[in-house]
Design an enzyme around this catalytic site. Structure first.
Site, PDB file in Angstrom:
ATOM      1  N   GLY A 211       0.833  -1.204   0.000  1.00  0.00           N
ATOM      2  CA  GLY A 211       0.000   0.000   0.000  1.00  0.00           C
ATOM      3  C   GLY A 211       0.855   1.236   0.000  1.00  0.00           C
ATOM      4  O   GLY A 211       0.865   2.001   0.960  1.00  0.00           O
ATOM      5  N   ASP A 213       0.682   4.108  -1.443  1.00  0.00           N
ATOM      6  CA  ASP A 213       0.050   5.324  -1.973  1.00  0.00           C
ATOM      7  C   ASP A 213       0.756   6.582  -1.472  1.00  0.00           C
ATOM      8  O   ASP A 213       0.865   7.565  -2.201  1.00  0.00           O
ATOM      9  CB  ASP A 213      -1.425   5.379  -1.597  1.00  0.00           C
ATOM     10  CG  ASP A 213      -1.615   5.388  -0.083  1.00  0.00           C
ATOM     11  OD1 ASP A 213      -1.376   4.344   0.542  1.00  0.00           O
ATOM     12  OD2 ASP A 213      -1.957   6.455   0.470  1.00  0.00           O
TER      13      ASP A 213
END
Ligand SMILES: *Cc1c(COP(=O)(O)O)cnc(C)c1O
Length: 322
Positions: A211, A213
């Site tokens: 993850g 991001d």
């Protein structure tokens, strides 16, 4: 576009005054084994020993302390299946206000029980068919409740920054500091404290590989949204940084790093075996990243934020045994 007004280090100082007496001043641990492994001096700020088991108590208590009498009477609402829920429920109880927590129907029973144990009223939703933010806003509108988001809120960010403030007060300036990153409340707050108390310290946010991001957003200059990542670091399963956390991170953080789930498990094992502390997977992000770059940390003074220790014992056992 309207620029939201960002919290400053002064807000962190005020938050520290507000939470003093309610929050634990958590210990800073050291380990000879780690210092030898790194050839450096390493300081662990142990928020796994914070009230309710994670730093989230700091931001929640700070935000709720600032509410006026009307808002306190009506109460607060939060959506979370994790540490933010427990932090809001406990803070609300301590400050004498009702709290409603919106949790997925399939949230772990232990987390539901912990939230209810702190006096929180739990409202369930179906995470596959319902939008928890909409439910939260509806409850807020209908009953005049104040919605406290888990990271994108100036008072939450300022509260989270108090852990780093305490660390620097205890250790003096450091050369490098590693902080776990989900939605960025902890990292943004830590950045405010770092730039005020140790301006030349290299500050790193650390995410799970699955993850990244935050890393993508940091490097591209715009908030990147991703699907809920598959990782054991459940406290960092966020889909995007916030409107407030991102600009602070972009301005004050040196880089965003990632680590694998396997590296997190190795750190959990190390913490338990060598330092005798229980740390949840998300709480290991900072240490795992520091280990990966230990060759460049030789001779330095290094801070690591250990963010939380809430993990079901059976799950902990199966991860460290595996
Ligand atoms: C929430 C949480 C994080 C991530 O914090 P953000 O402010 O969302 O970046 C990290 N570790 C633990 C234990 C958490 O509960």
């Amino acid at each position: 576009m309207n620029q939201p007004s960002l919290p400053t280090y002064d807000d962190v100082v005020q938050a520290a005054n507000r939470i003093a007496g309610a929050a634990n001043r958590t210990p800073v641990l050291t380990s000879r084994t780690v210092n030898e492994e790194f050839g450096a001096e390493v300081f662990f700020k142990c928020e796994n020993m914070q009230r309710m088991g994670a730093f989230k108590f700091r931001g929640a208590y700070n935000a709720l302390s600032k509410l006026g009498p009307e808002q306190r009477r009506a109460g607060v609402v939060a959506f979370s299946s994790g540490n933010h829920a427990q932090a809001i429920a406990l803070s609300a109880r301590l400050l004498g206000m009702p709290a409603t927590i919106i949790m997925p129907k399939d949230a772990p029973a232990a987390k539901v029980a912990a939230t209810q144990g702190y006096g929180g009223k739990v409202v369930f939703y179906d995470r596959y068919s319902e939008d928890r933010e909409r439910i939260g806003r509806e409850l807020a509108d209908r009953h005049g409740l104040t919605l406290i988001p888990p990271y994108d809120h100036a008072d939450v960010i300022a509260g989270q920054g108090t852990a780093a403030k305490e660390l620097f007060e205890e250790t003096g300036a450091l050369d490098a500091f590693f902080v776990c990153l989900g939605g960025g409340g902890l990292l943004a707050g830590s950045a405010l404290a770092t730039r005020a108390l140790a301006p030349r310290c290299a500050l790193y946010g650390v995410e799970p590989e699955a993850g990244n991001d935050g890393q993508q957003s940091f490097r591209s200059g715009a908030i990147v949204h991703i699907d809920t990542p598959k990782t054991i670091a459940d406290g960092a399963q966020t889909q995007h940084l916030g409107e407030l956390t991102f600009p602070i991170i972009r301005r004050d953080v040196d880089d965003i790093l990632t680590v694998s789930d396997e590296e997190l498990v190795q750190c959990m094992r190390f913490f338990a075996e060598r330092m005798k502390i229980v740390v949840e997977p998300t709480g290991c992000l900072g240490f795992a990243a520091a280990r990966n770059m230990k060759d460049s940390l030789k001779g330095k003074r290094v801070g690591i934020l250990v963010s939380g220790g809430n993990i079901d014992l059976a799950r902990f056992a199966s991860l460290v045994a595996g």
